[in-house]
Design an enzyme around this catalytic site. Sequence first.
Site, PDB file in Angstrom:
ATOM      1  N   ASN A  49     -12.485  -1.566  -1.124  1.00 43.97           N
ATOM      2  CA  ASN A  49     -11.732  -2.055   0.035  1.00 43.97           C
ATOM      3  C   ASN A  49     -12.370  -1.529   1.309  1.00 43.97           C
ATOM      4  OD1 ASN A  49      -9.146  -2.878   1.617  1.00 43.97           O
ATOM      5  ND2 ASN A  49      -9.428  -0.709   2.089  1.00 43.97           N
ATOM      6  N   GLU A  50     -12.646  -2.429   2.247  1.00 44.47           N
ATOM      7  CA  GLU A  50     -13.166  -2.041   3.563  1.00 44.47           C
ATOM      8  C   GLU A  50     -14.273  -1.000   3.428  1.00 44.47           C
ATOM      9  OE1 GLU A  50     -10.105  -1.148   6.420  1.00 44.47           O
ATOM     10  OE2 GLU A  50      -9.244  -3.172   6.292  1.00 44.47           O
ATOM     11  N   TYR A  65      -6.793  -8.949  11.653  1.00 46.58           N
ATOM     12  CA  TYR A  65      -5.455  -8.708  12.184  1.00 46.58           C
ATOM     13  C   TYR A  65      -5.309  -9.340  13.565  1.00 46.58           C
ATOM     14  CZ  TYR A  65      -4.420  -5.406   8.442  1.00 46.58           C
ATOM     15  OH  TYR A  65      -4.188  -4.834   7.210  1.00 46.58           O
ATOM     16  N   GLU A 112       0.845  -1.192   0.000  1.00 47.73           N
ATOM     17  CA  GLU A 112       0.000   0.000   0.000  1.00 47.73           C
ATOM     18  C   GLU A 112       0.877   1.239   0.000  1.00 47.73           C
ATOM     19  OE1 GLU A 112      -3.896   1.772   2.393  1.00 47.73           O
ATOM     20  OE2 GLU A 112      -2.887  -0.034   3.114  1.00 47.73           O
ATOM     21  N   GLN A 163       2.236  -5.883   5.839  1.00 46.57           N
ATOM     22  CA  GLN A 163       2.446  -5.702   4.417  1.00 46.57           C
ATOM     23  C   GLN A 163       3.846  -6.167   4.060  1.00 46.57           C
ATOM     24  OE1 GLN A 163       1.354  -1.704   3.110  1.00 46.57           O
ATOM     25  NE2 GLN A 163      -0.629  -1.853   4.076  1.00 46.57           N
ATOM     26  N   GLU A 171      -5.998  -9.238   3.871  1.00 44.41           N
ATOM     27  CA  GLU A 171      -5.201  -8.516   4.880  1.00 44.41           C
ATOM     28  C   GLU A 171      -5.163  -9.357   6.150  1.00 44.41           C
ATOM     29  OE1 GLU A 171      -5.925  -4.347   5.582  1.00 44.41           O
ATOM     30  OE2 GLU A 171      -6.465  -3.977   3.481  1.00 44.41           O
TER      31      GLU A 171
END
Length: 507
Positions: A174-175, A250, A27, A355, A306
Amino acid sequence: MPRAIAVINLDIPGPTISRHLYGHFAEHLGRCVYGGFWVGEDSPIPNEGGIRLDVVEALRALHIPNLRWPGGCFADEYHWRDGVGPRVERPRMVNTHWGNVEESNHFGTHEFMALCELLGAEPYINGNVGSGTVREMSEWIEYLTRDGDSPMVRLRKANGREEPWRVRYWGVGNETWGCGGNMRAEYSADLARQYATYCRDHGDNKLYRIASGASDDDYKWTETLMQQISCFGCEATPKNFFQGISVHHYTLAGPWESKGSALDFDRDDYYRTMVAAQRTDKILTGHSRVMDVYDPGRTVGLVLDEWGTWWDVEPGTNPGFLYQQNTLRDALVASLHFDILHKHAARLHMANIAQTVNVLQAVILADPDSDALVLTPTYHVFEMNKGHQDATSLAVHLRGEGIQRVVDGVELATVSASASVKDGSLLVSVTNLDADEPAELVIDLRGAAIGEPHARLLTAGRLQDHNTPGGQSSVAPREFDGVKAAGGNLALTVPPHTFVTIQAPVL
């Protein structure tokens, strides 16, 4: 000492472990792109067209299968036309999500596609739903993938690229539940259908469209998306609006407001981290069950694009750059994740660590002072496990005494394993999460014989150990001669907080 037995039937194949479960994420955030992948053509650091070659070399050693770009949250404020054409003429913008810094747009579509070609990786491009338009996304796909003659083809050729690229993976937002628009699931699902309709297949380039999916255990979000393409309990093939649905999860040891330090943690923090990582299995199971009701043939893929640890940023760094160190603890989070991902290979099509360079659970850290690269402990888990890519999974039936631990009322399995076979070679991955105790393990192999095993081990003296520009070997793989083969079994004692891989020819 904990004792366990793992039964593996070599003659009962499972689903293929897609190589795309070993995907990555880049990103426009902190020093992931600028200073990580991209140094510019005038840099003294060896580069090709501005792309940093030592980073490319390190990632090629992992057989990196795909790279997701330009975000993340950045994707939904990124307008692709700002990143094509002569660099000196590209407009600048403010990266409001990550550090409120100015973005030069020097790294854009052509640079990203050149990076993927150098890596030998498939591009996974995330389009802008949050602040973009249907036309903008449609024209980006035309620009990238159409041959012949059209307005976007002529623009691409004017910018120096005659032939179209092949781009299979395309993220539709995204999201959208958060930074991508703060939408309701129903509204986001309607937009997913609309945008995906105009994400055209040009020529023989067939898109794999990935709808912006849920956060963590929001199974209702997944159900709302599935209702757009299929019906409850029906056996019809789902409508072909999108071919995948994303989910993000996460690993944190504490609450979002106080995630904890990447380096300064104790055993309690460590075990809480492993419980949080183990929760990935429950989350993937929940989303898969919802999808199974609407798509029993599993034609739609689940995409964990992610995942990884998220700690408080390192002291003295920009809080919007999400720079954190990477210890043995992070490596064991990765090894545990891969066992979970392999388990879900029948539904899970792709996964992307967050990432790749200098951000969150990075596999590479590029030191800004010395220009040296640091291969993190997590990098070595990817390298040791790369033989699982596109291999046939084998179920691991694990049982034992003393291989569970209760952490804050939650049971944690302290021994984890997965296995696969490819090209006549068996690969078994084993993790002992116990911080202090070794684990005795017998691997009972049935259905075929194997040849001489070869093993490697990743561990360190302390959970907090990590690699630095001056200490690359602090956490690195080494040969392991502790595996004994006898009577169809493999026996080994796995040291505490250790990841082991075992390879052997199948006879």
